[in-house]
Write a protein that holds these residues in place. Structure first.
Motif, PDB file in Angstrom:
ATOM      1  N   GLU A 103      -6.515  -8.591   9.671  1.00  0.00           N
ATOM      2  CA  GLU A 103      -6.868  -7.559   8.657  1.00  0.00           C
ATOM      3  C   GLU A 103      -6.475  -8.138   7.203  1.00  0.00           C
ATOM      4  O   GLU A 103      -6.863  -7.800   5.954  1.00  0.00           O
ATOM      5  CB  GLU A 103      -5.901  -6.276   8.732  1.00  0.00           C
ATOM      6  CG  GLU A 103      -6.393  -5.638  10.065  1.00  0.00           C
ATOM      7  CD  GLU A 103      -5.396  -4.540  10.148  1.00  0.00           C
ATOM      8  OE1 GLU A 103      -5.752  -3.141   9.760  1.00  0.00           O
ATOM      9  OE2 GLU A 103      -4.376  -4.553  10.519  1.00  0.00           O
ATOM     10  N   ILE A 104      -5.821  -9.452   7.130  1.00  0.00           N
ATOM     11  CA  ILE A 104      -5.396  -9.834   5.847  1.00  0.00           C
ATOM     12  C   ILE A 104      -5.577 -11.446   5.529  1.00  0.00           C
ATOM     13  O   ILE A 104      -5.433 -11.926   4.368  1.00  0.00           O
ATOM     14  CB  ILE A 104      -3.498  -9.496   5.661  1.00  0.00           C
ATOM     15  CG1 ILE A 104      -2.984 -10.249   6.772  1.00  0.00           C
ATOM     16  CG2 ILE A 104      -3.531  -8.165   5.511  1.00  0.00           C
ATOM     17  CD1 ILE A 104      -1.429 -10.075   6.438  1.00  0.00           C
ATOM     18  N   ILE A 142       0.685  -1.211   0.009  1.00  0.00           N
ATOM     19  CA  ILE A 142       0.103   0.005   0.022  1.00  0.00           C
ATOM     20  C   ILE A 142       0.872   1.247   0.097  1.00  0.00           C
ATOM     21  O   ILE A 142       1.770   1.281   0.776  1.00  0.00           O
ATOM     22  CB  ILE A 142      -0.794  -0.052   1.139  1.00  0.00           C
ATOM     23  CG1 ILE A 142      -1.813  -1.270   1.250  1.00  0.00           C
ATOM     24  CG2 ILE A 142      -1.799   1.356   1.190  1.00  0.00           C
ATOM     25  CD1 ILE A 142      -2.554  -1.626   2.472  1.00  0.00           C
ATOM     26  N   GLU A 143       0.627   2.304  -0.909  1.00  0.00           N
ATOM     27  CA  GLU A 143       1.441   3.258  -0.952  1.00  0.00           C
ATOM     28  C   GLU A 143       0.335   4.564  -0.871  1.00  0.00           C
ATOM     29  O   GLU A 143      -0.442   4.706  -1.305  1.00  0.00           O
ATOM     30  CB  GLU A 143       2.084   3.467  -2.319  1.00  0.00           C
ATOM     31  CG  GLU A 143       2.768   4.715  -2.530  1.00  0.00           C
ATOM     32  CD  GLU A 143       3.723   5.195  -3.834  1.00  0.00           C
ATOM     33  OE1 GLU A 143       3.338   5.948  -4.473  1.00  0.00           O
ATOM     34  OE2 GLU A 143       4.247   3.903  -4.290  1.00  0.00           O
ATOM     35  N   LEU A 144       0.867   5.339   0.320  1.00  0.00           N
ATOM     36  CA  LEU A 144      -0.437   6.558   0.379  1.00  0.00           C
ATOM     37  C   LEU A 144       0.488   7.800   0.173  1.00  0.00           C
ATOM     38  O   LEU A 144       1.753   8.059   0.746  1.00  0.00           O
ATOM     39  CB  LEU A 144      -0.460   6.626   2.012  1.00  0.00           C
ATOM     40  CG  LEU A 144      -1.375   5.270   2.588  1.00  0.00           C
ATOM     41  CD1 LEU A 144      -1.536   5.282   4.178  1.00  0.00           C
ATOM     42  CD2 LEU A 144      -2.644   5.126   1.873  1.00  0.00           C
ATOM     43  N   PRO A 163      -6.515  -9.883  17.253  1.00  0.00           N
ATOM     44  CA  PRO A 163      -6.094  -9.225  15.965  1.00  0.00           C
ATOM     45  C   PRO A 163      -4.743 -10.326  15.267  1.00  0.00           C
ATOM     46  O   PRO A 163      -4.733 -10.018  14.195  1.00  0.00           O
ATOM     47  CB  PRO A 163      -5.682  -8.094  16.270  1.00  0.00           C
ATOM     48  CG  PRO A 163      -5.252  -7.891  17.928  1.00  0.00           C
ATOM     49  CD  PRO A 163      -6.385  -8.848  18.445  1.00  0.00           C
ATOM     50  N   THR A 164      -4.223 -11.090  16.248  1.00  0.00           N
ATOM     51  CA  THR A 164      -3.029 -11.688  15.863  1.00  0.00           C
ATOM     52  C   THR A 164      -3.574 -13.066  14.998  1.00  0.00           C
ATOM     53  O   THR A 164      -2.806 -13.801  14.648  1.00  0.00           O
ATOM     54  CB  THR A 164      -2.167 -12.140  17.029  1.00  0.00           C
ATOM     55  OG1 THR A 164      -2.976 -12.979  17.843  1.00  0.00           O
ATOM     56  CG2 THR A 164      -1.837 -10.900  17.666  1.00  0.00           C
ATOM     57  N   LYS A 165      -5.080 -13.466  15.145  1.00  0.00           N
ATOM     58  CA  LYS A 165      -5.443 -14.634  14.287  1.00  0.00           C
ATOM     59  C   LYS A 165      -6.408 -14.078  13.149  1.00  0.00           C
ATOM     60  O   LYS A 165      -6.868 -13.106  13.104  1.00  0.00           O
ATOM     61  CB  LYS A 165      -6.173 -15.311  15.396  1.00  0.00           C
ATOM     62  CG  LYS A 165      -5.293 -15.823  16.473  1.00  0.00           C
ATOM     63  CD  LYS A 165      -6.384 -16.659  17.479  1.00  0.00           C
ATOM     64  CE  LYS A 165      -5.632 -17.219  18.769  1.00  0.00           C
ATOM     65  NZ  LYS A 165      -6.441 -17.986  19.456  1.00  0.00           N
ATOM     66  N   PRO A 166      -6.273 -14.961  12.338  1.00  0.00           N
ATOM     67  CA  PRO A 166      -7.181 -14.510  11.092  1.00  0.00           C
ATOM     68  C   PRO A 166      -8.440 -14.336  11.406  1.00  0.00           C
ATOM     69  O   PRO A 166      -9.132 -14.915  12.474  1.00  0.00           O
ATOM     70  CB  PRO A 166      -7.004 -15.971  10.277  1.00  0.00           C
ATOM     71  CG  PRO A 166      -5.796 -16.915  10.735  1.00  0.00           C
ATOM     72  CD  PRO A 166      -5.820 -16.482  12.197  1.00  0.00           C
ATOM     73  N   LEU A 167      -9.328 -13.779  10.519  1.00  0.00           N
ATOM     74  CA  LEU A 167     -10.502 -13.273  10.579  1.00  0.00           C
ATOM     75  C   LEU A 167     -11.557 -14.680  10.187  1.00  0.00           C
ATOM     76  O   LEU A 167     -11.333 -15.130   8.962  1.00  0.00           O
ATOM     77  CB  LEU A 167     -10.982 -11.980   9.566  1.00  0.00           C
ATOM     78  CG  LEU A 167     -12.333 -11.715   9.395  1.00  0.00           C
ATOM     79  CD1 LEU A 167     -12.825 -10.836  10.718  1.00  0.00           C
ATOM     80  CD2 LEU A 167     -12.541 -10.789   8.338  1.00  0.00           C
ATOM     81  N   SER A 187       3.200  -2.760   4.315  1.00  0.00           N
ATOM     82  CA  SER A 187       3.258  -4.091   3.636  1.00  0.00           C
ATOM     83  C   SER A 187       2.478  -4.999   4.562  1.00  0.00           C
ATOM     84  O   SER A 187       2.070  -4.453   5.522  1.00  0.00           O
ATOM     85  CB  SER A 187       4.663  -4.396   3.612  1.00  0.00           C
ATOM     86  OG  SER A 187       5.298  -4.700   4.727  1.00  0.00           O
ATOM     87  N   ALA A 188       2.344  -6.075   4.166  1.00  0.00           N
ATOM     88  CA  ALA A 188       1.755  -7.163   5.142  1.00  0.00           C
ATOM     89  C   ALA A 188       2.343  -7.455   6.309  1.00  0.00           C
ATOM     90  O   ALA A 188       1.544  -7.650   7.483  1.00  0.00           O
ATOM     91  CB  ALA A 188       1.445  -8.540   4.239  1.00  0.00           C
ATOM     92  N   GLU A 189       3.507  -7.021   6.555  1.00  0.00           N
ATOM     93  CA  GLU A 189       4.010  -7.337   8.034  1.00  0.00           C
ATOM     94  C   GLU A 189       3.752  -6.325   8.724  1.00  0.00           C
ATOM     95  O   GLU A 189       3.876  -6.155   9.961  1.00  0.00           O
ATOM     96  CB  GLU A 189       5.642  -7.067   7.729  1.00  0.00           C
ATOM     97  CG  GLU A 189       6.464  -8.327   7.038  1.00  0.00           C
ATOM     98  CD  GLU A 189       6.204  -8.446   5.606  1.00  0.00           C
ATOM     99  OE1 GLU A 189       5.799  -7.435   4.850  1.00  0.00           O
ATOM    100  OE2 GLU A 189       6.119  -9.490   4.869  1.00  0.00           O
ATOM    101  N   ASP A 190       3.181  -4.905   8.218  1.00  0.00           N
ATOM    102  CA  ASP A 190       2.665  -3.933   9.220  1.00  0.00           C
ATOM    103  C   ASP A 190       1.253  -4.225   9.486  1.00  0.00           C
ATOM    104  O   ASP A 190       0.687  -3.450  10.400  1.00  0.00           O
ATOM    105  CB  ASP A 190       2.979  -2.803   8.367  1.00  0.00           C
ATOM    106  CG  ASP A 190       4.167  -2.330   7.984  1.00  0.00           C
ATOM    107  OD1 ASP A 190       5.063  -2.518   9.045  1.00  0.00           O
ATOM    108  OD2 ASP A 190       4.365  -2.124   6.886  1.00  0.00           O
TER     109      ASP A 190
END
Length: 295
Positions: free
Chosen positions: A244-245, A222-224, A268-272, A236-239
């Motif tokens: 969320e992903i 993602i670029e803002l 938040p550390t586990k998948p949705l 990035s995904a690491e952030d």
């Protein structure tokens, strides 16, 4: 017909062909930034809005089949297919200042045990083969791109809107399957070129839906940037948190599910946790190949 005491029982076939998708579904991206339609706004503000329909059943395939004939007219066969799908559009938005697209690409390996019925007339054979499709391996790859000059997607990324913000997103995710099964039937003709080699051509119909197990994001960029200049912010995904992903697909959502819409204490550390769904792989196909009659 052929003498039941004078025929070769074992055979191996190698072939290839193409599957054509049938029985279309409505295809809609689950990502709100991409929408649920094929939406086009031209420079003169004229519009074209169309639904997106299709299946993941189309694509090129290669096959290896191993068979045994108990009798000149009856046998069993194990077919192994590798199928690589075509790019499928899920949804798209295209305007002078906002472009977003979500597409899918699938591949899989499947095994199909089948009953073989064959009728031989001299060198020519007419046959049918029917059995259960058992997917052994595969996935569906999602590709999402967003080029937002309006800043409209900032709300979904940051939780708030920013005037003059430009957003670019590129992401790839892989959806892995749960155990699923389907049905296939094939009708074909063969020609016996020699005692050892035959050639064949056939048509097939397959009814197959594959249940999704999980989606794992493999790439996220993602670029803002500010329209007036300045240093872009890169994400990035690491952030991002796993919730969320990444997603797990479950048969039922409850207040205990890992989904903040229903459970304010979600981790938040586990998948949705999201509702389960199936992908449609229905198709009709055509194939040609060579049969090696062993003994």
């Amino acid at each position: 017909s052929q003498d039941s005491t004078n025929f070769r029982k074992f055979y191996i076939e190698i072939g290839g062909g193409y599957n054509f998708p049938i029985v279309n579904d409505e295809l809609q991206s689950p990502r709100e930034q991409v929408g649920t339609l094929d939406y086009l706004m031209r420079e003169d503000s004229s519009l074209s809005v169309r639904p997106v329909q299709g299946t993941l059943g189309g694509g090129w395939k290669s096959s290896v089949n191993v068979g045994y004939m108990f009798h000149p007219n009856i046998g069993i066969e194990f077919q192994f297919n590798y199928v690589r799908g075509e790019d499928i559009l899920m949804s798209r938005i295209n305007t002078p200042t906002y472009k977003a697209e979500h597409s899918l690409l699938s591949q899989r390996v499947e095994a199909i045990p089948q009953l073989v019925l064959n009728h031989q007339i001299k060198r020519w054979g007419i046959y049918s083969k029917s059995g259960v499709i058992l997917p052994l391996w595969g996935y569906v790859e999602s590709t999402i791109s967003v080029d937002d000059q309006d800043g409209r997607s900032a709300q979904g990324i940051l939780g708030y809107s920013v005037a003059g913000l430009q957003v670019k997103v590129s992401a790839k995710a892989r959806t892995n399957p749960k155990f699923s099964y389907g049905f296939q039937t094939r009708l074909g003709v063969s020609f016996k070129a020699s005692n050892l080699i035959s050639i064949y051509a056939e048509a097939s119909y397959a009814a197959l839906s594959i249940r999704a197990k999980e989606t794992i994001t493999e790439e996220m960029n993602i670029e803002l940037s500010n329209a007036n200049g300045g240093t872009p912010i890169l994400i990035s995904a690491e952030d991002l948190d796993a919730i969320e992903i990444n997603s797990n697909y479950v048969d039922e959502i409850t207040e205990a599910s890992n989904n903040p819409l229903y459970n304010p204490k979600s981790d938040p550390t586990k998948p949705l946790d999201e509702p389960a769904f199936k992908d449609n792989f229905n198709n009709v196909g055509v194939s040609i190949g060579i049969r090696f009659n062993i003994r």
